[in-house]
Structure formats: structure tokens, C-alpha cells
Design an enzyme around this catalytic site. Sequence first.
Site, PDB file in Angstrom:
ATOM      1  N   SER A   1       0.865  -1.185   0.000  1.00  0.00           N
ATOM      2  CA  SER A   1       0.000   0.000   0.000  1.00  0.00           C
ATOM      3  C   SER A   1       0.895   1.227   0.000  1.00  0.00           C
ATOM      4  CB  SER A   1      -0.864   0.005   1.264  1.00  0.00           C
ATOM      5  OG  SER A   1      -1.549   1.225   1.412  1.00  0.00           O
TER       6      SER A   1
ATOM      7  N   TYR B   1      -2.473  -0.846  10.424  1.00  0.00           N
ATOM      8  CA  TYR B   1      -2.454  -1.144   8.983  1.00  0.00           C
ATOM      9  C   TYR B   1      -1.119  -0.701   8.370  1.00  0.00           C
ATOM     10  CZ  TYR B   1      -4.097  -1.336   4.123  1.00  0.00           C
ATOM     11  OH  TYR B   1      -4.244  -1.630   2.788  1.00  0.00           O
TER      12      TYR B   1
END
Length: 254
Positions: free
Chosen positions: A146, A159
Site C-alpha cells: 500500500s 495497517y
Amino acid sequence: MTLPRTPSFRLDGRRALVAGASSGIGLGAAVALAEQGADVVLAARGAAALAAVVDDMRAAGFRASALALDVTDIDATAAAVAEHGPFDVLVNSAGLARHSPATATTPADYDAVMGVNVRAAYFLAQAVARGLIAAGKPGSIITISSQMGHVGGIDRAVYAATKHAVEGMTKSMAIEWGQHGIRVNTLCPTFIRTPLAEQTLKIPERKAWILSKIKLGRVGEVEDIMGAVAFLASDAAALITGAALLVDGGWTAD
Ligand SMILES: NC(=O)c1ccc[n+]([C@@H]2O[C@H](COP(=O)([O-])OP(=O)(O)OC[C@H]3O[C@@H](n4cnc5c(N)ncnc54)[C@H](OP(=O)(O)O)[C@@H]3O)[C@@H](O)[C@H]2O)c1
């Protein structure tokens, strides 16, 4: 004069495993690889959704098969890779997000997100690499990381920790497995409109934050990652390993 020619983007004759292939980015990755001629094994937990995707891919003329698998079951995953491999290409898009302020993170959420995004990703890459090394074959391992593997974000301490971990693991695996011709890279999307991102996109102030950060002024679509997946899997990326390919609309440019 002999002109240089671009190495092929085609994947004919290659076998690919896509984990997390029944939805979102993984589904886009599976189709992208199949479009280039790969024979794709699609893995996820939900057998019904997987079967529906495989049916649609076959109807479109692609080579695809389903593998119901929970990648957090490390032994079952290793056994499945040993049985169905070796895989020339792995795209690992099985992922999880449980966003909260860092002060509110529970150990259960921490373990769940780490368990899928890091632990399962680590051992899936290991299983595929072991299969390739045993077969004496080169390969391309792509983990969907990401932009949060490169920056932090609101409510994203856990995350972002998982995605930063994936970046470190990728670089180290690339160092170890380069001698075997196995390339190991990450693909780092910005917000892509999928079921996973929907939990954030439906909050107006978060959507405003997102659009203020993406220089190209729009949220990503699954199609935005497909060319990047095909590229990293192919011989066109033959000298690329240990790298992170950002598909972030310029989010991390400042
Ligand atoms: N969407 C975004 O904005 C975005 C941005 C950057 C990075 N990413 C990353 O991209 C990856 C995919 O995200 P997405 O948005 O495409 O999510 P998604 O639409 O929710 O799809 C997730 C896929 O992973 C599968 N999966 C989840 N847990 C699994 C497990 N334990 N074993 C096997 N398969 C599992 C799901 O199927 P089952 O539930 O049936 O198993 C599904 O096929 C994640 O790593 C995410 O962090 C997403």
C-alpha cells in the site's frame, strides 16, 4: 543496426497463483495475468464467490481455476502450493484492515491484521519460493502492499505497520532469492474502490482527506492496478526486484 526490442509483457505458458482473488485488487490482478496468457489459480476463503469469478473468467476465454484457501492456515497453504505449484507468478492480495485510532487498537485487531497482512504473506511467499527453487525455475512474487507501506495515515497505525513490514520482508527476500532468478516486489496502491476501501470512502471527511492527497484528483479503480501487476509479473520487469511500485496518484510525492 539491430534495434533493441522491449522484452515481452506476455505470460503465455506461465502459471500464476493469486491469493485474495475473489474481490477487488486480487480479482483485477487475476484477470490482468490471464489477459497476458497466464494460467491462473485464484485463491480465497469463500468458495462461492471464487467459483463465480472463475466461471466468468472461463466464459471470457481465460484459463482459470479456483482454490479455496485460508492463507492464515500456514500448513494448509504450504501444502496447497506444493500440490498445485510450482507457480511462476504469485500475486498476494489477501488482506485485511481494521482501522481505529492508535489509542483504541485492541490486541485482537492487531493480531488479526498482522496475521493476514504480514504473517500469512510471509509464509505464502516462502511456500512459492521453495517450490520455484526446488524446480529450478525463476519467478515473480508480488505482494499487494500500500502507499501506507511508505507513509502513515489517520487511524492506520496497525495497517501502516503491516504494510511497512511487507516492504522490509520484500527487500530481504529479494536479496536472498535473486540468485535463483526469483524477483520479489511490492505494488503499492492508493485508495482503490473495492469492498475493503468502502468503509473509509463512505465517511465524508475521510473521502475529502483522500481527495486532498491524491494529486490526480480521483480515487483509484481496480483497472488502475492491472497494468502494473502484468508488468511486474513479466519479462519486461526482468531487472526489477526488491522494489516498490507506487500506484498512488501522487499521494506520496510530497
Ligand atoms: N482497496 C484499497 O484501497 C487498497 C489500497 C492499498 C492496498 N490495498 C491492499 O490490497 C489488498 C486487497 O485489498 P482489496 O481492497 O482488494 O480487498 P477486498 O476487496 O476486501 O478483497 C480481499 C480478498 O482477500 C481475500 N481474503 C481475505 N482474507 C483471506 C484469507 N485469510 N485467506 C485467503 N483469502 C483471503 C478475500 O476473500 P475471502 O474473504 O473469501 O477470503 C478477497 O478475495 C489488501 O492487502 C489491501 O491491504 C487495498
